[in-house]
Design a protein around this motif. Structure first.
Motif, PDB file in Angstrom:
ATOM      1  N   ALA A 208     -14.562 -15.155  10.235  1.00  0.00           N
ATOM      2  CA  ALA A 208     -13.833 -14.328  11.303  1.00  0.00           C
ATOM      3  C   ALA A 208     -13.380 -14.967  12.473  1.00  0.00           C
ATOM      4  N   ARG A 209     -13.800 -16.145  12.909  1.00  0.00           N
ATOM      5  CA  ARG A 209     -13.687 -16.852  14.052  1.00  0.00           C
ATOM      6  C   ARG A 209     -14.250 -16.051  15.352  1.00  0.00           C
ATOM      7  N   GLY A 210     -15.278 -15.274  15.006  1.00  0.00           N
ATOM      8  CA  GLY A 210     -15.870 -14.589  16.138  1.00  0.00           C
ATOM      9  C   GLY A 210     -15.460 -13.148  16.521  1.00  0.00           C
ATOM     10  N   LYS A 211     -14.363 -13.081  15.737  1.00  0.00           N
ATOM     11  CA  LYS A 211     -13.651 -11.637  16.120  1.00  0.00           C
ATOM     12  C   LYS A 211     -14.004 -10.628  15.034  1.00  0.00           C
ATOM     13  N   ARG A 212     -15.374  -9.901  15.222  1.00  0.00           N
ATOM     14  CA  ARG A 212     -15.898  -9.054  14.466  1.00  0.00           C
ATOM     15  C   ARG A 212     -15.091  -7.839  14.393  1.00  0.00           C
ATOM     16  N   TRP A 213     -14.089  -7.496  15.254  1.00  0.00           N
ATOM     17  CA  TRP A 213     -13.351  -6.194  15.495  1.00  0.00           C
ATOM     18  C   TRP A 213     -12.342  -6.273  14.287  1.00  0.00           C
ATOM     19  N   ARG A 214     -12.130  -7.271  13.915  1.00  0.00           N
ATOM     20  CA  ARG A 214     -10.635  -7.421  13.106  1.00  0.00           C
ATOM     21  C   ARG A 214     -11.151  -6.941  11.717  1.00  0.00           C
ATOM     22  N   PRO A 215     -12.353  -7.339  11.089  1.00  0.00           N
ATOM     23  CA  PRO A 215     -12.882  -6.656   9.912  1.00  0.00           C
ATOM     24  C   PRO A 215     -13.109  -5.333   9.812  1.00  0.00           C
ATOM     25  N   ARG A 216     -13.815  -4.759  11.003  1.00  0.00           N
ATOM     26  CA  ARG A 216     -14.128  -3.539  11.299  1.00  0.00           C
ATOM     27  C   ARG A 216     -12.810  -2.448  11.382  1.00  0.00           C
ATOM     28  N   LEU A 217     -12.028  -2.988  12.204  1.00  0.00           N
ATOM     29  CA  LEU A 217     -10.796  -2.298  12.093  1.00  0.00           C
ATOM     30  C   LEU A 217      -9.971  -2.086  11.007  1.00  0.00           C
ATOM     31  N   ALA A 218      -9.992  -3.336  10.230  1.00  0.00           N
ATOM     32  CA  ALA A 218      -9.495  -3.171   8.494  1.00  0.00           C
ATOM     33  C   ALA A 218     -10.267  -2.206   7.886  1.00  0.00           C
ATOM     34  N   ALA A 219     -11.368  -2.304   7.992  1.00  0.00           N
ATOM     35  CA  ALA A 219     -12.367  -1.147   6.994  1.00  0.00           C
ATOM     36  C   ALA A 219     -11.917   0.241   7.528  1.00  0.00           C
ATOM     37  N   ALA A 220     -11.635   0.218   8.778  1.00  0.00           N
ATOM     38  CA  ALA A 220     -11.354   1.700   9.414  1.00  0.00           C
ATOM     39  C   ALA A 220     -10.006   2.228   8.858  1.00  0.00           C
ATOM     40  N   ALA A 221      -9.211   1.038   8.687  1.00  0.00           N
ATOM     41  CA  ALA A 221      -7.771   1.528   8.390  1.00  0.00           C
ATOM     42  C   ALA A 221      -7.982   1.934   6.697  1.00  0.00           C
ATOM     43  N   PHE A 222      -8.679   1.381   6.044  1.00  0.00           N
ATOM     44  CA  PHE A 222      -8.668   1.612   4.551  1.00  0.00           C
ATOM     45  C   PHE A 222      -9.535   2.905   4.381  1.00  0.00           C
ATOM     46  N   VAL A 223     -10.316   3.301   5.118  1.00  0.00           N
ATOM     47  CA  VAL A 223     -10.986   4.455   5.133  1.00  0.00           C
ATOM     48  C   VAL A 223      -9.911   5.521   5.498  1.00  0.00           C
ATOM     49  N   LEU A 224      -9.326   5.557   6.644  1.00  0.00           N
ATOM     50  CA  LEU A 224      -8.452   6.635   7.127  1.00  0.00           C
ATOM     51  C   LEU A 224      -7.297   6.516   6.025  1.00  0.00           C
ATOM     52  N   GLY A 225      -6.839   5.466   5.590  1.00  0.00           N
ATOM     53  CA  GLY A 225      -5.751   5.613   4.491  1.00  0.00           C
ATOM     54  C   GLY A 225      -5.980   6.267   3.288  1.00  0.00           C
ATOM     55  N   GLY A 226      -7.266   5.953   2.901  1.00  0.00           N
ATOM     56  CA  GLY A 226      -7.877   6.786   1.724  1.00  0.00           C
ATOM     57  C   GLY A 226      -7.839   8.400   1.950  1.00  0.00           C
TER      58      GLY A 226
END
Length: 312
Positions: A208-226
């Motif tokens: 993730a190149r040290g950018k942990r916020w990206r996977p976390r933001l993606a997970a939040a988007a999936f939860v919100l979308g569902g």
């Protein structure tokens, strides 16, 4: 009009949120795909992978063991290495340009307590996941290794990836036989050869190149979308049930001009109350099944995008 359109808006917003989650993960580049493979690829014993290669069984699997090499070379700290990749890049204008990508490698493989397999190191490419050694400076620090056209004060970065024969590694690939008939792990079938000397969590951070916020933001988007999709289906289902119930209600008849005694029986609902669910049990069952299927679909979508649990 707004209540009728609201379910569609919720579902559309949910689909857009899921799409945004995929876009965020794709922005990680090749690391996204390699990370998914590290988590989802089934592990087999080295001996089983060797039998698959001999039998010609085409499966993408992972093996684990100690790095095994016969002709190691040493680094500056006298560590026995089987592979070292050196990349040098400099910033030209607003872009970083790589002008050197050297690979030093000797034949090596993976061995556990029972068996061993060779690794096609030439096929590694972006699949090498190790703790990189990074040095930052300017072009003049590189002496004659820097191109003559590069300004002496241009920012430069040297990245060294290396694999030692004392390390434990996980290798993902296709078990095949090399030209000499020996089992080997390599790339193929549009899937890369991956070698990682890191624990899964640390490998994910590197990828993730040290950018942990990206996977976390993606997970939040999936939860919100569902959640939005489920809310839209729920609202639409309840509206459909109400509509079906209204159709099942008896039609109102014109008032009889002759007086009639008032009956105490019949429909006890108060004036203006909507129809109940008694007249549409089938629609209610269909709505519940639709919500269940939507929940399962949203869960599978999330697992597919994030890699799911690691198999044991």
């Amino acid at each position: 009009m707004i209540p009728a359109v609201l379910p569609l808006l919720l579902v559309a917003g949910g689909v857009a949120a899921v799409g945004a989650g995929f876009a965020i993960l794709r922005s990680l580049g090749p690391g996204y795909r390699i990370g998914r493979l590290l988590i989802t690829t089934p592990s087999v014993a080295v001996a089983d992978a060797a039998r698959m290669a001999a039998a010609g069984e085409r499966r993408y699997v992972a093996i684990e063991g100690r790095i095994d090499g016969d002709d190691e070379f040493e680094d500056a700290a006298h560590n026995p290495l089987v592979l070292r990749r050196t990349r040098i890049a400099a910033r030209v204008g607003r872009r970083w340009e790589r002008f050197e990508d050297g690979l030093e490698v000797v034949p090596f493989g993976i061995r556990d307590a029972v068996a061993g397999m060779a690794v096609d190191s030439r096929a590694l490419g972006e699949g090498l996941v190790v703790m990189s050694r990074v040095s930052r400076g300017v072009a003049r620090d590189l002496a004659d290794r820097a191109p003559a056209s590069l300004p002496p004060d241009a920012p430069a970065v040297v990245t060294i990836d290396q694999v030692s024969s004392v390390e434990h590694a996980r290798v993902l690939g296709w078990p095949v036989l090399d030209p000499d008939g020996r089992p080997m792990m390599t790339a193929g079938g549009s899937r890369p050869l991956v070698l990682s000397t890191l624990e899964t969590g640390e490998a994910m951070r590197i990828l993730a190149r040290g950018k942990r916020w990206r996977p976390r933001l993606a997970a939040a988007a999936f939860v919100l979308g569902g959640a939005l999709v489920l809310l839209g289906l729920l609202d639409g289902g309840l509206s459909a049930i109400g509509a079906v119930g209204a159709l099942d209600a008896p039609a109102a008849l014109a008032a009889d001009p002759s007086p009639a005694p008032t009956s105490m029986g019949g429909d006890t609902r108060s004036s203006g109350e909507g129809p109940g669910l008694v007249g549409a049990p089938g629609a209610a069952i269909v709505a519940v099944l639709a919500l269940g299927l939507a929940s399962v679909g949203a869960t599978l979508l999330y697992v597919r995008a994030t890699g799911g649990p690691r198999p044991h």
